[in-house]
Design an enzyme around this catalytic site. Structure first.
Site, PDB file in Angstrom:
ATOM      1  N   HIS A 187       0.878  -1.193   0.000  1.00 21.78           N
ATOM      2  CA  HIS A 187       0.000   0.000   0.000  1.00 21.78           C
ATOM      3  C   HIS A 187       0.905   1.230   0.000  1.00 21.78           C
ATOM      4  O   HIS A 187       1.505   1.567   1.013  1.00 21.78           O
ATOM      5  CB  HIS A 187      -0.901   0.008   1.243  1.00 21.78           C
ATOM      6  CG  HIS A 187      -1.812   1.190   1.316  1.00 21.78           C
ATOM      7  ND1 HIS A 187      -3.164   1.075   1.558  1.00 21.78           N
ATOM      8  CD2 HIS A 187      -1.598   2.517   1.193  1.00 21.78           C
ATOM      9  CE1 HIS A 187      -3.719   2.275   1.578  1.00 21.78           C
ATOM     10  NE2 HIS A 187      -2.773   3.185   1.351  1.00 21.78           N
TER      11      HIS A 187
ATOM     12  N   HIS B  68       1.597   5.367  -1.673  1.00 27.00           N
ATOM     13  CA  HIS B  68       1.219   6.548  -2.459  1.00 27.00           C
ATOM     14  C   HIS B  68       2.477   7.135  -3.095  1.00 27.00           C
ATOM     15  O   HIS B  68       3.380   7.580  -2.380  1.00 27.00           O
ATOM     16  CB  HIS B  68       0.565   7.612  -1.564  1.00 27.00           C
ATOM     17  CG  HIS B  68      -0.684   7.125  -0.906  1.00 27.00           C
ATOM     18  ND1 HIS B  68      -1.928   7.274  -1.481  1.00 27.00           N
ATOM     19  CD2 HIS B  68      -0.879   6.448   0.254  1.00 27.00           C
ATOM     20  CE1 HIS B  68      -2.842   6.730  -0.685  1.00 27.00           C
ATOM     21  NE2 HIS B  68      -2.231   6.221   0.360  1.00 27.00           N
ATOM     22  N   LEU B  69       2.514   7.130  -4.419  1.00 32.20           N
ATOM     23  CA  LEU B  69       3.674   7.717  -5.117  1.00 32.20           C
ATOM     24  C   LEU B  69       3.386   9.118  -5.629  1.00 32.20           C
ATOM     25  O   LEU B  69       4.289   9.815  -6.058  1.00 32.20           O
ATOM     26  CB  LEU B  69       4.094   6.833  -6.302  1.00 32.20           C
ATOM     27  CG  LEU B  69       4.837   5.552  -5.977  1.00 32.20           C
ATOM     28  CD1 LEU B  69       5.158   4.793  -7.266  1.00 32.20           C
ATOM     29  CD2 LEU B  69       6.118   5.816  -5.201  1.00 32.20           C
ATOM     30  N   ARG B  70       2.104   9.474  -5.685  1.00 32.71           N
ATOM     31  CA  ARG B  70       1.686  10.787  -6.217  1.00 32.71           C
ATOM     32  C   ARG B  70       2.049  10.898  -7.699  1.00 32.71           C
ATOM     33  O   ARG B  70       2.290   9.916  -8.367  1.00 32.71           O
ATOM     34  CB  ARG B  70       2.290  11.950  -5.406  1.00 32.71           C
ATOM     35  CG  ARG B  70       2.161  11.825  -3.889  1.00 32.71           C
ATOM     36  CD  ARG B  70       0.744  11.726  -3.410  1.00 32.71           C
ATOM     37  NE  ARG B  70       0.641  11.897  -1.966  1.00 32.71           N
ATOM     38  CZ  ARG B  70      -0.352  11.448  -1.238  1.00 32.71           C
ATOM     39  NH1 ARG B  70      -1.354  10.764  -1.791  1.00 32.71           N
ATOM     40  NH2 ARG B  70      -0.402  11.662   0.048  1.00 32.71           N
TER      41      ARG B  70
ATOM     42  N   ASN C 137      -5.334   7.301  -5.753  1.00 32.96           N
ATOM     43  CA  ASN C 137      -6.078   8.511  -5.335  1.00 32.96           C
ATOM     44  C   ASN C 137      -5.354   9.797  -5.735  1.00 32.96           C
ATOM     45  O   ASN C 137      -5.090  10.653  -4.910  1.00 32.96           O
ATOM     46  CB  ASN C 137      -6.374   8.483  -3.829  1.00 32.96           C
ATOM     47  CG  ASN C 137      -5.121   8.523  -2.967  1.00 32.96           C
ATOM     48  OD1 ASN C 137      -4.058   8.064  -3.377  1.00 32.96           O
ATOM     49  ND2 ASN C 137      -5.234   9.078  -1.765  1.00 32.96           N
TER      50      ASN C 137
ATOM     51  N   LYS D  88      -9.269  -0.409  -5.837  1.00 31.43           N
ATOM     52  CA  LYS D  88      -9.287   0.256  -4.534  1.00 31.43           C
ATOM     53  C   LYS D  88     -10.666   0.830  -4.272  1.00 31.43           C
ATOM     54  O   LYS D  88     -11.204   1.582  -5.093  1.00 31.43           O
ATOM     55  CB  LYS D  88      -8.243   1.375  -4.514  1.00 31.43           C
ATOM     56  CG  LYS D  88      -8.238   2.183  -3.239  1.00 31.43           C
ATOM     57  CD  LYS D  88      -7.672   1.406  -2.062  1.00 31.43           C
ATOM     58  CE  LYS D  88      -7.903   2.153  -0.759  1.00 31.43           C
ATOM     59  NZ  LYS D  88      -6.732   2.226   0.071  1.00 31.43           N
TER      60      LYS D  88
ATOM     61  N   HIS E 171     -10.378   0.810   1.876  1.00 32.87           N
ATOM     62  CA  HIS E 171     -10.149   1.765   2.968  1.00 32.87           C
ATOM     63  C   HIS E 171     -11.297   1.536   3.950  1.00 32.87           C
ATOM     64  O   HIS E 171     -12.421   1.976   3.704  1.00 32.87           O
ATOM     65  CB  HIS E 171     -10.130   3.207   2.446  1.00 32.87           C
ATOM     66  CG  HIS E 171      -9.811   4.194   3.532  1.00 32.87           C
ATOM     67  ND1 HIS E 171      -8.602   4.832   3.622  1.00 32.87           N
ATOM     68  CD2 HIS E 171     -10.533   4.607   4.600  1.00 32.87           C
ATOM     69  CE1 HIS E 171      -8.591   5.607   4.701  1.00 32.87           C
ATOM     70  NE2 HIS E 171      -9.759   5.493   5.305  1.00 32.87           N
TER      71      HIS E 171
ATOM     72  N   HIS F 273      -4.540  -0.890   5.912  1.00 28.75           N
ATOM     73  CA  HIS F 273      -4.055  -0.182   7.112  1.00 28.75           C
ATOM     74  C   HIS F 273      -4.981  -0.367   8.303  1.00 28.75           C
ATOM     75  O   HIS F 273      -5.542   0.597   8.826  1.00 28.75           O
ATOM     76  CB  HIS F 273      -3.795   1.305   6.830  1.00 28.75           C
ATOM     77  CG  HIS F 273      -4.773   1.993   5.904  1.00 28.75           C
ATOM     78  ND1 HIS F 273      -6.125   1.875   6.046  1.00 28.75           N
ATOM     79  CD2 HIS F 273      -4.577   2.796   4.834  1.00 28.75           C
ATOM     80  CE1 HIS F 273      -6.711   2.574   5.098  1.00 28.75           C
ATOM     81  NE2 HIS F 273      -5.797   3.141   4.349  1.00 28.75           N
TER      82      HIS F 273
ATOM     83  N   LEU G 274      -4.826   8.943   8.159  1.00 29.60           N
ATOM     84  CA  LEU G 274      -6.091   8.216   8.218  1.00 29.60           C
ATOM     85  C   LEU G 274      -5.880   6.786   7.737  1.00 29.60           C
ATOM     86  O   LEU G 274      -5.194   6.600   6.737  1.00 29.60           O
ATOM     87  CB  LEU G 274      -7.145   8.915   7.351  1.00 29.60           C
ATOM     88  CG  LEU G 274      -7.642  10.253   7.940  1.00 29.60           C
ATOM     89  CD1 LEU G 274      -8.500  11.001   6.939  1.00 29.60           C
ATOM     90  CD2 LEU G 274      -8.411  10.029   9.249  1.00 29.60           C
TER      91      LEU G 274
ATOM     92  N   ASP H 184       1.582   2.574   3.573  1.00 34.23           N
ATOM     93  CA  ASP H 184       0.723   3.757   3.438  1.00 34.23           C
ATOM     94  C   ASP H 184       1.576   5.021   3.491  1.00 34.23           C
ATOM     95  O   ASP H 184       1.124   6.054   3.999  1.00 34.23           O
ATOM     96  CB  ASP H 184      -0.382   3.771   4.495  1.00 34.23           C
ATOM     97  CG  ASP H 184      -1.481   4.775   4.161  1.00 34.23           C
ATOM     98  OD1 ASP H 184      -1.518   5.235   2.999  1.00 34.23           O
ATOM     99  OD2 ASP H 184      -2.273   5.101   5.053  1.00 34.23           O
TER     100      ASP H 184
ATOM    101  N   HIS I 279       2.956  14.465   1.757  1.00 33.44           N
ATOM    102  CA  HIS I 279       2.356  15.766   1.451  1.00 33.44           C
ATOM    103  C   HIS I 279       3.442  16.789   1.721  1.00 33.44           C
ATOM    104  O   HIS I 279       4.162  16.661   2.732  1.00 33.44           O
ATOM    105  CB  HIS I 279       1.168  16.066   2.379  1.00 33.44           C
ATOM    106  CG  HIS I 279       0.001  15.146   2.206  1.00 33.44           C
ATOM    107  ND1 HIS I 279      -0.945  15.327   1.219  1.00 33.44           N
ATOM    108  CD2 HIS I 279      -0.370  14.040   2.880  1.00 33.44           C
ATOM    109  CE1 HIS I 279      -1.860  14.378   1.303  1.00 33.44           C
ATOM    110  NE2 HIS I 279      -1.537  13.571   2.300  1.00 33.44           N
TER     111      HIS I 279
ATOM    112  N   ALA J 180      -4.017  14.590   5.834  1.00 29.64           N
ATOM    113  CA  ALA J 180      -3.712  13.308   6.479  1.00 29.64           C
ATOM    114  C   ALA J 180      -2.669  12.571   5.658  1.00 29.64           C
ATOM    115  O   ALA J 180      -2.787  12.497   4.433  1.00 29.64           O
ATOM    116  CB  ALA J 180      -4.982  12.473   6.567  1.00 29.64           C
TER     117      ALA J 180
END
Ligand code: NCD
Ligand code: ZN
Length: 349
Positions: free
Chosen positions: A14, A16-18, A42, A100, A137, A175, A220, A248, A252, A264
């Protein structure tokens, strides 16, 4: 060197690479220690079909340094209008590894998520019949439910009815943060597993408010009670095949975290393996670290276990990680639990 362990190269189930400017520096942190990762969809706008996946995957591969073997395992973001044929085609061709499901409004960039899960039961049934794993989620987005109860509420009111309605459905409860969640996953059949983050093994909700508000501990699902953290630790370090690492890691830039309404997400890609080794050693469970980071997830996803190995050394001195990494003109603060680990990864062999 105080100790050395050799484990199969880890995967992150899980991540996030953006996208855009931040993608390359963020990816550079993950590929140091991980061979594959389930890439969260996302983005803004989200990755909602195979066409979006193809172009995002290309941007990720283009951002990889030459000669690095890293496999982004792509996902599609479910909406009220997802197309089951497109999802099944993407899964059969190997382009996507999972979908997802975000309850709309539950977390960062989830506004386009599913507004009423019952409405997509027919779609979930079709894609489940084709074997597509569903990453969930697992929190309700109802404001009226206390933020610390949203996982438990979701399990009782949504996840359990969904699993009863579609018995063959293969779900990853993402998560997981509560003892209730851990106990539920343990008690249910082999089609249900859960990812656990590094930070939820280390912080509880007190850390978020220790001496003032700590935006870099805000994520979150929010960290819960100490009893929940202990249940997560037991599940992760026990070797139980239903639990595996999903960091996760969710970067940011600092101005968006240190803000009147901060985002978050905790960024932990850089030091996750170091802190995990510390946690597993504290629990006298180093022998199970490999199961958690490199075996259990691959088996659940029906994927081969990585052939490469990585070495972790325990040094005499604590390892100092940077406070932040630079992303273009901005910085992203790294997860800092407030203590140092002596463990360090030494690359792939
Ligand atoms: C994630 C993000 O920033 O995209 N944030 C987080 O706190 N974990 C979204 C998510 O996985 O909930
Ligand atoms: Zn996430």
């Amino acid at each position: 060197m105080l100790k050395t362990i050799k484990i199969r190269k880890p995967d992150d189930w899980h991540l996030h690479l953006r996208d855009g400017e931040i993608l390359k520096p963020v990816l550079a942190e993950t590929i140091k220690d991980f061979r594959r990762a389930i890439i969260m969809p996302n983005l803004s706008p989200p990755i909602v079909n195979t066409r979006d996946v193809l172009s995002y995957r290309t941007r990720i591969l283009d951002a990889l340094p030459q000669g690095v073997t890293f496999e982004p395992l792509m996902t599609i973001y479910l909406t009220d209008n997802s197309d089951h044929k497109d999802i099944i085609k993407g899964y059969r061709s190997g382009l996507i590894s999972a979908v997802k499901l975000y309850p709309a409004g539950a977390t960062t960039n989830s506004e386009a998520g599913v507004t009423d899960i019952e409405k997509i039961f027919p779609l979930l049934e079709k894609i489940s019949n084709a074997g597509v794993p569903i990453c969930i989620h697992g929190e309700t987005s109802k404001d009226s439910i206390d933020i610390f109860d949203r996982e438990a509420f979701f399990i009782e009111k949504t996840l359990d009815p969904l699993r009863n309605k579609i018995p063959g459905i293969k779900i990853i409860l993402e998560h997981v943060t509560t003892k209730i969640g851990v106990d539920y996953v343990k008690a249910e059949n082999e089609n249900l597993a859960a990812t656990i983050t590094t930070h939820h093994l280390i912080i509880n909700r007190n850390h978020i408010f220790a001496g003032g508000i700590r935006p870099h501990f805000y994520c979150l699902p929010i960290a819960k009670r100490e009893s929940d953290r202990l249940a997560l630790r037991e599940a992760a370090t026990s070797g139980n095949e239903k639990f595996f690492l999903g960091t996760d890691s969710a970067p940011h830039i600092d101005p968006l975290k240190e803000n009147q309404c901060g985002c978050a997400g905790i960024f932990s890609a850089t030091n996750t393996m170091s802190y995990l080794a510390h946690v597993f050693e504290e629990e006298d469970a180093l022998k199970n670290l490999e199961k958690f980071t490199s075996i259990n997830g691959a088996i659940f996803y029906n994927m081969p276990i990585n052939k490469e190995f990585c070495v972790l050394n325990k040094h005499e001195h604590p390892i100092k990680f940077p406070d932040k990494i630079r992303v273009g003109k901005e910085f992203v603060t790294l997860f800092n639990p407030g203590f140092l680990s002596n463990w360090c990864t030494e690359g792939t062999i």
